[in-house]
Design a protein around this motif. Structure first.
Motif, PDB file in Angstrom:
ATOM      1  N   VAL A  54       0.828  -1.213   0.000  1.00 57.93           N
ATOM      2  CA  VAL A  54       0.000   0.000   0.000  1.00 57.93           C
ATOM      3  C   VAL A  54       0.859   1.260   0.000  1.00 57.93           C
ATOM      4  O   VAL A  54       0.397   2.346   0.322  1.00 57.93           O
ATOM      5  N   GLY A  55       2.129   1.090  -0.338  1.00 55.45           N
ATOM      6  CA  GLY A  55       3.006   2.246  -0.502  1.00 55.45           C
ATOM      7  C   GLY A  55       3.678   2.754   0.751  1.00 55.45           C
ATOM      8  O   GLY A  55       4.216   3.856   0.758  1.00 55.45           O
ATOM      9  N   VAL A  56       3.655   1.966   1.812  1.00 51.77           N
ATOM     10  CA  VAL A  56       4.279   2.385   3.069  1.00 51.77           C
ATOM     11  C   VAL A  56       5.706   1.851   3.114  1.00 51.77           C
ATOM     12  O   VAL A  56       5.916   0.641   3.103  1.00 51.77           O
ATOM     13  N   SER A  57       6.659   2.765   3.151  1.00 56.59           N
ATOM     14  CA  SER A  57       8.063   2.350   3.249  1.00 56.59           C
ATOM     15  C   SER A  57       8.720   2.878   4.526  1.00 56.59           C
ATOM     16  O   SER A  57       9.825   2.473   4.853  1.00 56.59           O
ATOM     17  N   ARG A  58       8.026   3.785   5.211  1.00 55.84           N
ATOM     18  CA  ARG A  58       8.528   4.326   6.483  1.00 55.84           C
ATOM     19  C   ARG A  58       7.401   4.280   7.509  1.00 55.84           C
ATOM     20  O   ARG A  58       6.227   4.403   7.171  1.00 55.84           O
ATOM     21  N   LEU A  59       7.790   4.140   8.743  1.00 59.32           N
ATOM     22  CA  LEU A  59       6.799   3.997   9.803  1.00 59.32           C
ATOM     23  C   LEU A  59       5.870   5.209   9.911  1.00 59.32           C
ATOM     24  O   LEU A  59       4.679   5.060  10.156  1.00 59.32           O
ATOM     25  N   ASP A  60       6.393   6.401   9.684  1.00 55.42           N
ATOM     26  CA  ASP A  60       5.541   7.588   9.813  1.00 55.42           C
ATOM     27  C   ASP A  60       4.420   7.617   8.772  1.00 55.42           C
ATOM     28  O   ASP A  60       3.425   8.312   8.957  1.00 55.42           O
ATOM     29  N   VAL A  62       2.465   5.166   8.160  1.00 51.22           N
ATOM     30  CA  VAL A  62       1.391   4.305   8.643  1.00 51.22           C
ATOM     31  C   VAL A  62       0.277   5.128   9.286  1.00 51.22           C
ATOM     32  O   VAL A  62      -0.873   4.702   9.338  1.00 51.22           O
ATOM     33  N   THR A  63       0.595   6.339   9.727  1.00 51.68           N
ATOM     34  CA  THR A  63      -0.377   7.152  10.466  1.00 51.68           C
ATOM     35  C   THR A  63      -1.577   7.566   9.621  1.00 51.68           C
ATOM     36  O   THR A  63      -2.576   8.014  10.167  1.00 51.68           O
ATOM     37  N   ARG A  64      -1.514   7.395   8.333  1.00 46.73           N
ATOM     38  CA  ARG A  64      -2.666   7.757   7.483  1.00 46.73           C
ATOM     39  C   ARG A  64      -3.693   6.628   7.387  1.00 46.73           C
ATOM     40  O   ARG A  64      -4.743   6.787   6.770  1.00 46.73           O
ATOM     41  N   PHE A  65      -3.397   5.482   8.004  1.00 44.87           N
ATOM     42  CA  PHE A  65      -4.307   4.335   7.976  1.00 44.87           C
ATOM     43  C   PHE A  65      -4.919   4.097   9.344  1.00 44.87           C
ATOM     44  O   PHE A  65      -4.296   4.351  10.374  1.00 44.87           O
ATOM     45  N   THR A  66      -6.149   3.565   9.343  1.00 46.41           N
ATOM     46  CA  THR A  66      -6.777   3.170  10.599  1.00 46.41           C
ATOM     47  C   THR A  66      -6.314   1.758  10.950  1.00 46.41           C
ATOM     48  O   THR A  66      -5.773   1.031  10.103  1.00 46.41           O
ATOM     49  N   ALA A  90       5.180   6.067  21.318  1.00 41.83           N
ATOM     50  CA  ALA A  90       6.432   6.565  21.897  1.00 41.83           C
ATOM     51  C   ALA A  90       6.911   7.832  21.192  1.00 41.83           C
ATOM     52  O   ALA A  90       7.583   8.671  21.799  1.00 41.83           O
ATOM     53  N   ASP A  91       6.546   7.975  19.914  1.00 43.24           N
ATOM     54  CA  ASP A  91       6.887   9.177  19.145  1.00 43.24           C
ATOM     55  C   ASP A  91       5.810  10.235  19.211  1.00 43.24           C
ATOM     56  O   ASP A  91       5.878  11.253  18.511  1.00 43.24           O
ATOM     57  N   GLY A  92       4.751  10.005  20.008  1.00 43.34           N
ATOM     58  CA  GLY A  92       3.661  10.973  20.131  1.00 43.34           C
ATOM     59  C   GLY A  92       2.722  10.961  18.938  1.00 43.34           C
ATOM     60  O   GLY A  92       2.008  11.945  18.685  1.00 43.34           O
ATOM     61  N   LYS A  93       2.663   9.862  18.210  1.00 45.38           N
ATOM     62  CA  LYS A  93       1.801   9.765  17.030  1.00 45.38           C
ATOM     63  C   LYS A  93       0.821   8.629  17.236  1.00 45.38           C
ATOM     64  O   LYS A  93       0.973   7.790  18.127  1.00 45.38           O
ATOM     65  N   THR A  94      -0.231   8.600  16.397  1.00 47.20           N
ATOM     66  CA  THR A  94      -1.227   7.530  16.456  1.00 47.20           C
ATOM     67  C   THR A  94      -1.625   7.152  15.034  1.00 47.20           C
ATOM     68  O   THR A  94      -1.336   7.868  14.079  1.00 47.20           O
ATOM     69  N   LEU A  95      -2.352   6.042  14.968  1.00 46.25           N
ATOM     70  CA  LEU A  95      -2.950   5.669  13.687  1.00 46.25           C
ATOM     71  C   LEU A  95      -4.136   6.605  13.432  1.00 46.25           C
ATOM     72  O   LEU A  95      -4.637   7.257  14.350  1.00 46.25           O
ATOM     73  N   ALA A  96      -4.580   6.665  12.175  1.00 41.17           N
ATOM     74  CA  ALA A  96      -5.734   7.496  11.831  1.00 41.17           C
ATOM     75  C   ALA A  96      -6.964   6.964  12.575  1.00 41.17           C
ATOM     76  O   ALA A  96      -7.069   5.781  12.880  1.00 41.17           O
ATOM     77  N   ARG A  97      -7.880   7.859  12.855  1.00 44.10           N
ATOM     78  CA  ARG A  97      -9.114   7.474  13.554  1.00 44.10           C
ATOM     79  C   ARG A  97     -10.126   6.982  12.529  1.00 44.10           C
ATOM     80  O   ARG A  97     -10.263   7.536  11.462  1.00 44.10           O
ATOM     81  N   GLY A  98     -10.847   5.916  12.915  1.00 42.14           N
ATOM     82  CA  GLY A  98     -11.910   5.370  12.047  1.00 42.14           C
ATOM     83  C   GLY A  98     -13.092   6.300  12.015  1.00 42.14           C
ATOM     84  O   GLY A  98     -13.392   6.994  12.975  1.00 42.14           O
ATOM     85  N   GLU A  99     -13.785   6.281  10.895  1.00 39.79           N
ATOM     86  CA  GLU A  99     -14.972   7.159  10.766  1.00 39.79           C
ATOM     87  C   GLU A  99     -16.224   6.372  10.781  1.00 39.79           C
ATOM     88  O   GLU A  99     -16.381   5.320  10.408  1.00 39.79           O
TER      89      GLU A  99
END
Length: 99
Positions: A54-60, A62-66, A90-99
């Motif tokens: 799905v085009g993810v090559s870096r961990l950051d 991933v945040t656009r996906f739920t 740990a980096d202060g980030k989360t996955l996207a929220r489901g709608e």
């Protein structure tokens, strides 16, 4: 044929490539260093391939996906999702929220 080859080698008229005389293989090594993964240690190869699909090559990225979207990918499981969420948190980030 083998007798002729042995005779020629013993006579010194022909030489085998370096290393071939003693059965030393010149095959390339399989222990080449692999590029460092940008995913946390413990994420399995199937999960890495799923993210790459799905085009993810870096961990950051991933945040656009739920979580549900990631779980729907073939190769992603609860262990991989848990590791990803922990590193993002740990980096202060989360996955996207489901709608």
């Amino acid at each position: 044929m083998l007798y002729v080859l042995a005779t020629l080698l013993l006579a010194g008229e022909h030489q085998l490539p370096d290393g071939a005389r003693h059965g030393v293989s010149r095959m390339p090594s399989r222990t080449k260093e692999q590029p460092q993964s940008s995913f946390p240690k413990g994420i399995g190869k199937p999960a890495q391939r799923a993210l790459a699909s799905v085009g993810v090559s870096r961990l950051d990225q991933v945040t656009r996906f739920t979580e549900a979207q990631l779980m729907a990918l073939h190769g992603m499981g609860p262990k991989a999702i848990g590791l990803i969420k922990a590193v993002l948190q740990a980096d202060g980030k989360t996955l996207a929220r489901g709608e």
